[in-house]
Scaffold this motif. Structure first.
Motif, mmCIF file in Angstrom:
data_model
loop_
_atom_site.group_PDB
_atom_site.id
_atom_site.type_symbol
_atom_site.label_atom_id
_atom_site.label_comp_id
_atom_site.label_asym_id
_atom_site.label_seq_id
_atom_site.Cartn_x
_atom_site.Cartn_y
_atom_site.Cartn_z
ATOM 1 N N MET A 302 0.848 -1.185 0.000
ATOM 2 C CA MET A 302 0.000 0.000 0.000
ATOM 3 C C MET A 302 0.888 1.241 0.000
ATOM 4 S SD MET A 302 -2.858 -1.306 2.757
ATOM 5 C CE MET A 302 -4.128 -0.201 2.158
ATOM 6 N N VAL A 305 -0.204 5.931 2.395
ATOM 7 C CA VAL A 305 -1.163 5.684 3.465
ATOM 8 C C VAL A 305 -0.623 6.301 4.754
ATOM 9 C CG1 VAL A 305 -2.049 3.573 2.441
ATOM 10 C CG2 VAL A 305 -0.119 3.458 4.021
ATOM 11 N N LYS A 337 -11.259 6.460 10.229
ATOM 12 C CA LYS A 337 -11.594 5.230 9.525
ATOM 13 C C LYS A 337 -10.302 4.445 9.310
ATOM 14 C CE LYS A 337 -15.895 6.503 9.015
ATOM 15 N NZ LYS A 337 -16.997 5.839 9.763
ATOM 16 N N SER A 339 -8.364 0.672 7.906
ATOM 17 C CA SER A 339 -8.459 -0.505 7.051
ATOM 18 C C SER A 339 -8.553 -1.752 7.923
ATOM 19 C CB SER A 339 -7.230 -0.596 6.142
ATOM 20 O OG SER A 339 -7.175 -1.848 5.478
ATOM 21 N N THR A 350 -7.743 5.275 6.735
ATOM 22 C CA THR A 350 -8.331 5.542 5.414
ATOM 23 C C THR A 350 -9.171 6.814 5.412
ATOM 24 O OG1 THR A 350 -10.251 4.139 5.946
ATOM 25 C CG2 THR A 350 -8.375 3.073 4.856
#
Length: 402
Positions: A302, A305, A337, A339, A350
């Motif tokens: 990822m 992030v 929020k 993941s 997120t």
């Protein structure tokens, strides 16, 4: 003399009591995991974009490249087991012996039939040659010569029929020795010596699993598959781009060799909303066995992030909150929020935070929304903690607990 000893003992006891008190007070002020060295001092951290390597696991079933059912092709009693259950076998290796008595007799009879038919064919062929010569000299009639020709054709047909019967008898005799159709590992034996078997038995004699390489079947949700394949391209191109996966065995250990996803089902299971996938793993040491259970460990790379320590969050009604430090050093209780992927120490944010935000990373259970704090860095907090320990060890209690 006794008074001096008693005095030293009293001083030592007092010193020990003070040290113990110091340790208690230091512990009460908070340990390494979430200490607050000053009344308003809390460790904060500035969040930023970074990359993260995360993994998720999917329950999986292990299968051989091919699980071949071994069934008898002739009827008879099993007279010998040539291998044991679980044995590793090679292609063509004998597995079972079925009583060959009747098939050996049929073979001998068919072989004799071939020899008789060939001898008769030879005689009829010589007769046809002789008749042809006589017919050409007008010594015998056309009918008599044609009869010799027909007899030759019949003899040839009989010889061919005898050879076919011989081939069938030979094949049936060969079927009395049941062999492995491929390299692999033997399964269980539902039939033993003395059991009557036939091509119509309900259960196979055993199963041979090819385990040089192993298939591992697992499922992921439609959304997860879309995330992996959204880049487009042919299915082969998408499979080539998928990362190598690991296998967590039933005892919790990771399998030494990595695997590659080589197939994805083209149909989504409407009852579960999942897609069946298949990975292939090498099995040189024969550790993996068909029918086993494991977890496929799928990596996710990822980019861009935000990672935050799990110790910086509070959970309220299944929601995660952090304390964001405002410009005036007051706190704002902010929902974030995260993941569903995490490494056990950090959360992937997120939503709810931006790069440059400052959050409290320890002691959040002691804070309130709107509270004003003195923010310090994690390094400063560690330095203060180590200094407090040193002062306590040195007996500087006046400075150890400021």
């Amino acid at each position: 003399m006794n008074m001096r000893v008693e005095k030293n003992r009293s001083f030592s006891s007092s010193r020990i009591a003070m040290v113990a008190l110091g340790m208690f007070l230091l512990t009460a002020c908070g340990g390494q995991g979430g200490m607050k060295l000053g009344d308003d001092e809390f460790a904060v951290e500035t969040v930023s974009f970074t990359s993260s390597e995360q993994t998720t696991q999917y329950p999986a079933t292990i299968k051989g490249l091919q699980d071949i059912e071994i069934r008898p092709q002739v009827s008879g009693f099993i007279v010998k087991l040539c291998v044991d259950e679980g044995a590793t076998v090679r292609k063509g290796q004998a597995l079972f012996e079925i009583d060959p008595t009747q098939y050996k007799a049929a073979y001998d009879q068919a072989k004799a039939g071939v020899e008789s038919a060939e001898a008769n064919l030879k005689t009829v062929a010589e007769t046809e040659v002789n008749k042809k010569m006589l017919h050409e000299q007008k010594i015998i009639s056309d009918f008599e010569y044609q009869t010799a020709v027909n007899n030759l054709l019949t003899a040839k047909a009989n010889a061919a029929q005898a050879k076919a019967a011989y081939a069938a008898a030979k094949q049936n005799l060969g079927f009395c020795t049941v062999t492995s159709p491929s390299d692999g590992v033997i399964g269980t034996f539902p039939y033993r010596v003395g059991a009557l078997v036939s091509p119509s038995v309900a259960e196979p004699l055993t199963t041979v699993s090819q385990i040089g390489d192993m298939y591992v079947y697992f499922s992921m949700t439609e959304k997860q598959l879309l995330d992996l394949t959204r880049a487009g391209g042919t299915l082969k191109e998408q499979l080539d781009k998928m990362p190598a996966v690991q296998l967590q065995l039933a005892d919790g250990t990771l399998y030494a060799d990595s695997g590659k996803i080589d197939a994805v089902s083209g149909v989504i299971d409407q009852t579960t909303g999942s897609v069946s996938m298949r990975a292939i793993f090498p099995n040189k040491q024969n550790i993996l066995r068909s029918g086993g259970m494991a977890n496929v460990v799928f990596p996710y790379a990822m980019e861009n992030v935000i990672l935050i320590p799990q110790t910086a969050t509070q959970e309220i009604q299944d929601k995660k909150f952090v304390y964001v430090v405002q410009a005036d050093s007051t706190l704002k209780h902010t929902e974030v929020k995260i993941s569903n992927l995490n490494d056990g120490k950090n959360y992937i944010v997120t939503g709810g935070l931006n790069a440059g935000d400052k959050i409290v990373v320890e002691g959040v259970q002691n804070l309130q929304d709107g509270q004003k704090i003195v923010p310090i860095t994690v390094a400063q907090k560690e330095a203060k903690y180590q200094q407090a320990l040193k002062d306590q060890r040195d007996g500087n209690f006046a400075t150890a607990f400021k």
